[in-house]
Each structure stands twice: as structure tokens, then as C-alpha cells.
Write a protein that holds these residues in place. Structure first.
Motif, PDB file in Angstrom:
ATOM      1  N   CYS A   1      -8.927   0.360   3.302  1.00 52.70           N
ATOM      2  CA  CYS A   1      -9.961   1.330   2.934  1.00 52.70           C
ATOM      3  C   CYS A   1     -10.019   2.519   3.877  1.00 52.70           C
ATOM      4  CB  CYS A   1     -11.327   0.660   2.831  1.00 52.70           C
ATOM      5  SG  CYS A   1     -11.704  -0.556   4.103  1.00 52.70           S
TER       6      CYS A   1
ATOM      7  N   THR B   1      -8.792   8.603  -3.158  1.00 48.30           N
ATOM      8  CA  THR B   1      -8.391   8.954  -1.798  1.00 48.30           C
ATOM      9  C   THR B   1      -8.514  10.463  -1.585  1.00 48.30           C
ATOM     10  OG1 THR B   1      -6.080   8.998  -2.554  1.00 48.30           O
ATOM     11  CG2 THR B   1      -6.866   6.989  -1.478  1.00 48.30           C
TER      12      THR B   1
ATOM     13  N   GLU C   1      -8.425   3.861  -3.785  1.00 51.00           N
ATOM     14  CA  GLU C   1      -8.553   2.566  -3.106  1.00 51.00           C
ATOM     15  C   GLU C   1      -9.414   1.683  -3.985  1.00 51.00           C
ATOM     16  OE1 GLU C   1      -8.049   3.844   1.577  1.00 51.00           O
ATOM     17  OE2 GLU C   1     -10.064   3.881   0.692  1.00 51.00           O
TER      18      GLU C   1
END
Length: 285
Positions: free
Chosen positions: A75, A231, A274
Motif C-alpha cells: 500500500c 496509485t 492498490e
């Protein structure tokens, strides 16, 4: 993630039989359709996932990592996004990562010191200064479950995160599974699981022990319930944080036995999103 040596140029050594079993995975996938199946699965999961950027990026987060680098692979972009928004983020690393590879040039203590320095450099790239290293032995979390849960419970009470991000129970590494269960047992306010080894090995899990394979296949087949955070502009920070772990992504010493992650593995974590699964209780959106 480390403590795992093998898709690590070959997956993982942090525990003795794990490295041998996963090294076979690296050899079997050559020339097979496993990589293509994994790429298709990851795209499908991301396409069906619900975007929770607004829910997560503006809240206090705590990220639980079994080894230095798991926080970044799992993450890193979300961490960077949250810090850019001014949200507090605590990174908690359970083990020292000393068993990530065999080496004749660095002792386990030397590897642990190196990985601690890499952790701080990676967190700096993500904007994190609140780093907690619990110092449990690499590969030994299953034997310290009660102590681990107690430490995490204290951290939850002290930092009061809105959301706790922890490794998923489907990761084929005992430290990842142990931290998942301890993190849940400690009673987080809300928990989201991030996949590392499972993100790469799904949906076929060719290296999984035979009794586990049907369970993992069923998990991979259930493509609903996933959450995603893009992202976006934070991918650059995640790349920089990954690059801060040369002991995990390169043959740092040039030794034939130095274990590191394959470029294909690394690239699986540099996509446009993610992904997370809610653990307990369900995430309010």
C-alpha cells in the motif's frame, strides 16, 4: 515481504521449508501460462473493485508489515496519498527481516541493520516519520502470537487509527498469516487486508501446498468485495520507496545465493490501483 527468498529469484526463505517450496514455483512458471493468468486475474479484480479513495486518504492509517518492504509493496501509494493529504500514518514492522537471504558477507544482524535503514529510507520517500519496529524474529511470528497481539492492541490504543491495513490471510508466508490473525485479534477499529504473495500467485497458486490449494482457488474466484485506491500521481513515490530496498530487489552483494525479488514480481505492484479486502468490520463507504 521479505523473510521470503525465492520469486525471489526463484519466492521465499524467511522460514526454512518456505524458501525451498517457493523456489520451485519460480522454475515452474517459466514457459507456462501462470504469469498470463495472474495478469488477467489482477486486471479483473481491479475492474470490479469499489473505489474508496475518499474514505481512506483522509483518515488516520496504521499499516502492519510482517517485514520491511511489505508496507511499500502492499500500500505504498495509499500511504503517500494519505500523507500528502495531511493524514497521520503509522508504519508498524513486526520482524527485523534478518532471514531474507543467506549470505557469507553479511551476518543476520548485519542484514537486519541494512533492512532497518532501507525501511527508514522507503518511509521517507512515502512521507512517513512514525515508524514502529517491533523486533520479533523473522520467520517466528507464529510462535509469538499472543505477545504480538498484545503489542498491537497497545498501539491501537495509543495511535487510534481509523483504519488498520494488514497482510491478507491468503499470503503463502507464515509471518504474513500470523500478523493478519494477530492484527485482527488485537481488535482494530476497521481492518483492510492487502495481498502481497497472494497478489502475485493468484489465481492458480502453483506453489501452494496441495491441501491449501482449493481454499486459495475459491478465494481467488470470489472477485467481488474488493476495494481499490488508484496509485495515480503517488506511483512515483511508491517506485522510489521500492528502490530504497536494494537488498530485496537486486543481488546486492553479487553472491550466487543472494535471494531477491524478480522484476516481474515487482512490476505486479506498480499498476494503476492498490487493492484491499475489508476484514472487520465492513468499511463504511
Amino acid at each position: 515481504m521479505a523473510g521470503s527468498s525465492g520469486t525471489r529469484a526463484g519466492l521465499g526463505a524467511g522460514t526454512a521449508g518456505f524458501g525451498t517450496r517457493m523456489a520451485g514455483f519460480g522454475m515452474r512458471v517459466a514457459g507456462s501460462g501462470v504469469h498470463a493468468a495472474g495478469d488477467r486475474w489482477r486486471r479483473s479484480v481491479a475492474a470490479r473493485a469499489v473505489d474508496v479513495t475518499g474514505t481512506l486518504a483522509g483518515r488516520a492509517l496504521m499499516v502492519l508489515a510482517p517485514h520491511p518492504d511489505d508496507e511499500t509493496f502492499g500500500c505504498g501509494a495509499l500511504i503517500a496519498r494519505a500523507r500528502a493529504a495531511g493524514s497521520p500514518v503509522t508504519v508498524v514492522v513486526a520482524t527485523d527481516g534478518a532471514r531474507s537471504t543467506a549470505s557469507t558477507r553479511l551476518s543476520p544482524a548485519g542484514i537486519a541493520r541494512l533492512r532497518a535503514a532501507e525501511l527508514h529510507a522507503a518511509c521517507a520517500a512515502l512521507g512517513v516519520t512514525d515508524i514502529v519496529r517491533l523486533g520479533f524474529p523473522d520467520g517466528g511470528l507464529t510462535t509469538h502470537a499472543d505477545a504480538l497481539a498484545a503489542r498491537l492492541r497497545t498501539l491501537y490504543q495509543d495511535r487510534r487509527p481509523c483504519h488498520v491495513l494488514l497482510p491478507c490471510a491468503q499470503d503463502e508466508h507464515p509471518d504474513h498469516r500470523a500478523l493478519h490473525h494477530a492484527g485482527v485479534a488485537a481488535g482494530p477499529p476497521r481492518a483492510l487486508a492487502y495481498p502481497v504473495w497472494a497478489w502475485y500467485a493468484a489465481p492458480l497458486f502453483p506453489a501452494a501446498a496441495h491441501p491449501d490449494r482449493l481454499r486459495l482457488w475459491a478465494w481467488a474466484a470470489a472477485r467481488s468485495g474488493w476495494l481499490r485506491v488508484p496509485t495515480g500521481p503517488y506511483l512515483a513515490a511508491k517506485r522510489a520507496a521500492i528502490a530504497a530496498y536494494p537488498s530485496q530487489t537486486t543481488n546486492l552483494t553479487g553472491e550466487p545465493g543472494w535471494s531477491h525479488l524478480e522484476p516481474r514480481f515487482v512490476s505486479a505492484f506498480l499498476g494503476p490501483h492498490e487493492l484491499f479486502r475489508p476484514v472487520h468490520p465492513p468499511l463504511d463507504r
